[in-house]
Design a protein around this motif. Structure first.
Motif, short mmCIF file in Angstrom:
data_model
loop_
_atom_site.label_atom_id
_atom_site.label_comp_id
_atom_site.label_asym_id
_atom_site.label_seq_id
_atom_site.Cartn_x
_atom_site.Cartn_y
_atom_site.Cartn_z
N LEU A 1 -5.02 4.40 -8.63
CA LEU A 1 -4.49 3.94 -7.34
C LEU A 1 -4.66 2.43 -7.24
O LEU A 1 -3.78 1.72 -6.74
CB LEU A 1 -5.21 4.66 -6.20
N GLU A 2 -5.82 1.96 -7.74
CA GLU A 2 -6.04 0.52 -7.75
C GLU A 2 -4.99 -0.17 -8.62
O GLU A 2 -4.42 -1.19 -8.25
CB GLU A 2 -7.45 0.23 -8.26
N CYS A 3 -4.72 0.42 -9.79
CA CYS A 3 -3.68 -0.13 -10.67
C CYS A 3 -2.35 -0.08 -9.94
O CYS A 3 -1.53 -1.00 -10.06
CB CYS A 3 -3.55 0.67 -11.96
N SER B 1 0.55 -2.83 -9.41
CA SER B 1 1.94 -2.65 -9.83
C SER B 1 2.86 -2.86 -8.64
O SER B 1 3.90 -3.52 -8.74
CB SER B 1 2.16 -1.24 -10.37
N SER B 2 2.48 -2.26 -7.52
CA SER B 2 3.29 -2.35 -6.31
C SER B 2 3.46 -3.81 -5.91
O SER B 2 4.56 -4.25 -5.55
CB SER B 2 2.60 -1.54 -5.22
N ALA B 3 2.38 -4.58 -5.98
CA ALA B 3 2.46 -5.98 -5.57
C ALA B 3 3.45 -6.75 -6.43
O ALA B 3 4.26 -7.52 -5.91
CB ALA B 3 1.08 -6.63 -5.65
N VAL C 1 0.84 -1.20 0.00
CA VAL C 1 0.00 0.00 0.00
C VAL C 1 0.88 1.25 0.00
O VAL C 1 0.62 2.21 -0.75
CB VAL C 1 -0.93 0.00 1.23
N ALA C 2 1.94 1.24 0.80
CA ALA C 2 2.79 2.44 0.90
C ALA C 2 3.44 2.76 -0.44
O ALA C 2 3.41 3.91 -0.89
CB ALA C 2 3.86 2.22 1.98
N PHE C 3 4.00 1.74 -1.11
CA PHE C 3 4.63 1.98 -2.41
C PHE C 3 3.60 2.49 -3.42
O PHE C 3 3.88 3.38 -4.22
CB PHE C 3 5.31 0.70 -2.93
N ALA C 4 2.39 1.91 -3.37
CA ALA C 4 1.36 2.34 -4.31
C ALA C 4 1.03 3.81 -4.08
O ALA C 4 0.97 4.61 -5.02
CB ALA C 4 0.11 1.48 -4.15
N PHE C 5 0.84 4.19 -2.82
CA PHE C 5 0.45 5.58 -2.53
C PHE C 5 1.53 6.57 -2.95
O PHE C 5 1.26 7.55 -3.62
CB PHE C 5 0.13 5.75 -1.03
N ILE D 1 7.14 2.97 -10.13
CA ILE D 1 5.72 3.22 -10.33
C ILE D 1 5.50 4.64 -10.85
O ILE D 1 4.75 4.87 -11.80
CB ILE D 1 4.94 3.02 -9.01
N ALA D 2 6.18 5.60 -10.24
CA ALA D 2 5.88 7.01 -10.53
C ALA D 2 6.19 7.38 -11.98
O ALA D 2 5.42 8.12 -12.61
CB ALA D 2 6.67 7.91 -9.58
#
Lengths: 216, 488, 289
Positions: free
Chosen positions: B180-182, B186-188, B63-67, B123-124
């Motif tokens: 954010l869902e994507c 990606s993060s996972a 979650v942290a990486f995604a955010f 991700i970014a």
């Protein structure tokens, strides 16, 4: 300087000429009504004039150009965005200053809808939306009003109220109207449009509604 | 029927896929694929939530990486969207989004190592490119009239804040939330290359056959995504975004000299680095192209075309599951759950699972791509079909499907499919890392051999291929006058 | 509530900073190539970390990685200072870090060998030479960067068939590590595979192999393999003589349980030169530039 003198106005749509060439002079203090049947070119003429006189006029287009996601206040306040610095406008977007909201509320009161000031514009009826667009034009405080059917969605008493307000707040105006009675009552000069040309141009006091009917 | 251009194009693509199937390596090589699949499903229904201490932490990190990644990408994408008219900006954005998150991660791993920045930038960067494009499209579609009515002295910023942002706000917010869902997906999967997110633990559990542990992680991941509306609230967003950077883990410190070395030495083609000059470059390039790039491109294209048609089939078969015009509430709920699972599972994870179970070939990849992408499109057109009002005496059953619904949703369906063409190709390339001989396989091999010059060359080839397919997809959508909203 | 969360966040972040400050003070970080199941590796190398920190008076931390290349990169990038490499990954890593040294290898690593294993359905039996019947079978290596799981088997396959593995076999895969190669061949997903003898022996001894389903059909000649390598700047960073102390600590390791986890009977000194044959083979196959 709120009058104008334009000549050689033309407009084409899809290769076909819809307006002109025609000339139109409006002196300061004149309130001109554009009349004629739909499709005659009134809207096109209004936007042509707006293109030429530009920023010195307040425009009320037929589709109103409201930002639906914003409340009534901000749509009206938008008329004066140029009068304030960016930071002021940004703050106002989040939390309006009381003097601005008082001014807008007073204006809305004249249009008998002060209670709608914080309503999202999207939730208003057609007539209310029309009055918001007019309020924005008035708030703008330009000398010249260009309005395209500004009272088409208003009932009888309300359209009189609005026409009265506009004639008081703007020294000069050009308003496209389909209601001949309103045109004769609130405007000083009638310009009839037929097939993209001026078919009639006369002071209102010299006309009766019967003189205008042939245009339709 | 063949007079309709959409039908002709559809059959053309089906024909291409059939030809591709002749060349494709499609097989189940595992001796007991169904037994393994059975064991896997047993694992899913007997999840073990307490087996590994790392799972809760992995979810937090995911979650942290995604955010952080999505927030940074969104911010940069927003700024880029304001100057998106500039052709140079447009090209830059097309380029950075043509490179998959996993490739970005593999690049950053070589010089930032296991520092959180690797995951965040992976991700970014591609997300910034995507955000820039979609945001600018949203801004372009905003009603221009209010802007024209402003007094002439109005500042650019004020005008933007009053006439563009409010008009586009809902779309911006919806799209960002969707991204954010994507981002969570990606993060996972970044865990598969060693970052401390879910994929890391999932891979470990799977490769050792701990299916109950893997099942628990998958279930938690679905729950995380399905409950997003409950825990992602506008009011809490600032807290999440400010707090997330503290939960990325500490990783290992960055050694900045490595960054310089990577750009000034590692990625310079070896003949140039060794002073052989241009004379040595051509044979080197020729070798990379002939032995790695061309086979990679061929396999990537073959797999993409098969997966594209398979995606279409899955979408057309599954959309009735959630359509109002078929079945009762029970069936529809079942359909919804199936489609949510299909589209929430990253294709990389699906492909990984199926590869473990069925053995290596293109088949697991095709099935994974088709399930994930077909699930997304099936969901979208299923929803669209529910909005159609049928006349009261409309046909029922299969006739309703073929005469009333499919013709009505077919254009939207094709639009989504061609929109996802490039996305499918980007994923296809990446699946090579799992051992299918697409471009990702050769990129991974080059990295395993510490030949970053080759790896960069191949990543570049992959990006160009994606840009090409993206352009072709847009051309076809334009030719057929298909409109679509962005999906990820 | 939001305020409460912020307060907690602040506290947590303060703690994190404190931790990372403590870690960066003087920590020896090491890694190992992921050649076996992760659980086993984590168990083994946490033990090593504890052993080393007791003997060296510095904090020692093990970080797991997902690929051989990641181990090499971490060593090269100075994010780890010590690593347990295979023959090939050690050669790759040391050529990228000037001054780095191989300091210890297992007793068994002097003469390491690989097995070729086959599923029973192939009907193949143990032989002196690689049988011609291998042609057209499906085959899996371990990791792409593995010495015993890829480099050496590929070398002998090329020598026997005079062709690249891609041309000899109908399908060539990379399982990722030795344990997985064993599982894949055992299950028949691949008919034939390459595995190092050490993992094979240990798994067989522990009773984790279905010997009816899979058997050894060929064994390579011996070659030098696994070793501990340390960066050349370790002394500069941890103080004069640090490299020697690490080497001594490894050589003195007598704990049965720790050694069995590798499994090695003990560690002996080694030098970079011992791996020249590996480098030569790597160049020949084209894995090393």
């Amino acid at each position: 300087m709120s009058g104008f003198d334009l000549s050689g106005l033309t407009a084409s749509f899809g290769g076909e000429r819809v307006i002109g060439p025609l000339s139109l002079q409006v002196k300061e203090g004149e309130r001109v009504a554009l009349v004629g049947k739909s499709g005659a070119g009134k809207s096109t003429l209004i936007s042509l004039i707006h293109q030429h006189v530009g920023g010195t006029s307040s425009l009320v287009p037929q589709d109103l150009g409201l930002v639906n996601a914003l409340p009534v206040f901000h749509n009206v306040y938008m008329g004066q965005l140029d009068a304030h610095p960016t930071w002021y406008n940004t703050l106002t977007l989040m939390r309006p200053f009381s003097k601005d909201s008082a001014a807008v509320r007073a204006l809305l009161k004249d249009l008998s809808m002060p209670e709608k000031i914080w309503m999202p514009t999207a939730s208003l009826s057609g007539g209310q939306r029309q009055r918001v667009a007019i309020a924005r034009a008035v708030f703008r405080k330009a000398g010249l009003l260009l309005a395209d059917e500004p009272v088409s969605a208003l009932d009888g008493p309300m359209s009189h109220l609005v026409m009265d307000l506009m004639s008081k707040r703007f020294p000069t105006s050009v308003v496209a109207l389909h209601d001949v009675e309103l045109a004769l009552q609130y405007c000083t000069r009638i310009v009839g449009i037929q097939d993209g040309q001026i078919a009639l141009d006369e002071y209102s006091e010299r006309l009766t509604s019967a003189d205008i009917t042939p245009l339709y | 029927m063949f007079s309709s251009p959409t039908v002709r194009v559809s059959f053309l693509f089906v024909a291409i896929a059939l030809v591709a199937l002749v060349f494709a390596d499609v097989a189940i090589t595992a001796a007991n694929p169904w037994k393994d699949l059975g064991r896997f499903f047993m694992g899913i229904v007997t999840p073990d939530f307490f087996s590994s201490e790392g799972v809760a932490l992995a979810l937090l990190r995911t979650v942290a990486f995604a955010f952080v990644g999505v927030a940074l990408g969104g911010l940069c994408g927003f700024v880029l969207s304001l100057v998106y008219r500039n052709p140079a900006v447009r090209m830059f954005c097309a380029f950075i989004r043509a490179i998959h998150e996993l490739f970005w991660a593999l690049i950053f791993l070589q010089f930032f190592g296991f520092h959180p920045l690797t995951g965040v930038l992976a991700i970014a960067i591609p997300y910034a490119g995507i955000f820039a494009k979609v945001y600018s499209e949203i801004f372009e579609e905003a009603d221009p009239t209010p802007g024209r009515l402003l007094p002439p002295g109005t500042g650019v910023v004020s005008a933007f804040l009053y006439t563009r942002i409010p008009d586009c706000w809902v779309q911006l917010r919806t799209y960002t939330a969707y991204r954010l869902e994507c981002g969570l997906r990606s993060s996972a999967i970044l865990g598969f290359v060693g970052l401390p997110t879910l994929g890391f633990f999932l891979e470990s559990a799977f490769s050792q056959g701990h299916y109950s542990e893997a099942g628990a992680m998958l279930i938690l991941f679905y729950v995380l995504i399905a409950t997003m509306p409950l825990w992602v609230k506008p009011k809490l967003l600032p807290v999440y975004i400010l707090g997330a950077p503290f939960f990325l883990g500490e990783g290992l410190p960055i050694v900045w000299g490595n960054v310089e070395r990577f750009f000034t030495q590692d990625i310079i083609p070896s003949p140039l680095r060794n002073g052989e000059g241009m004379g040595g470059l051509m044979p080197w390039l020729g070798d990379v192209m002939a032995t790695e790039a061309l086979p990679g491109i061929w396999n990537t294209l073959v797999l993409t075309q098969i997966a594209l048609v398979a995606t279409g089939l899955i979408a057309l078969l599954t959309f009735p599951l959630i359509s109002n015009h078929f079945g009762g509430p029970v069936r529809r709920t079942g359909g919804h759950i199936f489609l949510v699972i299909a589209r929430s599972t990253p294709e990389y994870i699906l492909a990984y699972i199926l590869l473990q179970l069925w053995g290596p070939s293109m088949l697991p990849a095709v099935v994974a791509l088709a399930l994930h992408n077909g699930g997304i499109i099936g969901h979208l057109i299923g929803r669209q079909s529910s909005a159609i009002d049928l006349r009261p005496d409309a046909a029922t059953g299969f006739n309703r499907y073929t005469y009333e619904l499919v013709p009505r949703v077919y254009r939207a369906f094709l639009a989504f499919l061609f929109y996802r063409w490039e996305i499918i190709m980007r994923e296809t390339a990446i699946l090579g890392i799992l051992g299918i001989y697409t471009l990702g396989f050769y990129v991974d091999s080059a990295i395993q051999n510490i030949q970053f010059d080759r790896a960069m060359m191949l990543i570049l080839v992959t990006a160009l291929l994606n840009i090409g397919v993206d352009a072709l997809g847009r051309f076809i959508r334009k030719k057929l006058a298909l409109q679509t909203m962005p999906t990820c | 509530m939001a305020l409460n969360i912020i307060r907690k966040l602040a506290a947590a972040s303060a703690m994190l900073f404190a931790c990372s400050a403590a870690v960066s003070a003087q920590t020896l970080v090491f890694t190992a190539i992921p050649d076996e199941d992760e659980t086993k590796l984590v168990e083994r190398f946490r033990g090593i970390a504890d052993y080393l920190s007791e003997n060296l008076d510095v904090d020692v931390r093990y970080i797991p990685v997902k690929s051989y290349a990641a181990a090499v990169s971490a060593f090269r990038n100075n994010q780890v200072q010590l690593a347990w490499f295979g023959g090939l990954s050690g050669v790759q890593a040391r050529s990228l870090v000037p001054g780095s040294e191989a300091i210890a290898q297992g007793v068994e690593d002097q003469a390491f060998y690989s097995h070729i294993i086959a599923h029973k359905s192939t009907g193949l039996n143990e032989a002196e030479d690689l049988p011609e019947a291998l042609r057209g079978k499906t085959f899996t290596f371990g990791s792409k960067g593995s010495t015993s799981g890829r480099l050496i088997p590929e070398y002998y396959i090329r020598e026997a068939f005079n062709e690249a593995p891609d041309d000899v076999f109908s399908r060539v895969g990379f399982s990722g590590n030795h344990t997985r190669t064993l599982r894949l061949v055992e299950a028949g997903t691949y008919e034939v595979g390459a595995i190092n003898f050490s993992v094979w022996d240990k798994e067989t001894k522990d009773g984790n192999v279905d010997t009816d389903a899979v058997k050894v059909i060929w064994t390579t000649p011996s070659y030098p393999n696994y070793q501990w390598s340390i960066r050349g700047d370790a002394d500069e960073r941890f103080g004069e003589g640090f490299t020697d102390r690490v080497q001594q600590a490894l050589l003195n390791m007598k704990d049965e349980e720790l050694l069995n986890s590798f499994p090695r009977s003990g560690f002996i000194p080694v030098s970079n030169d011992a791996y020249a044959p590996i480098e030569a083979v790597g160049k020949q196959i084209g894995i090393i530039d």
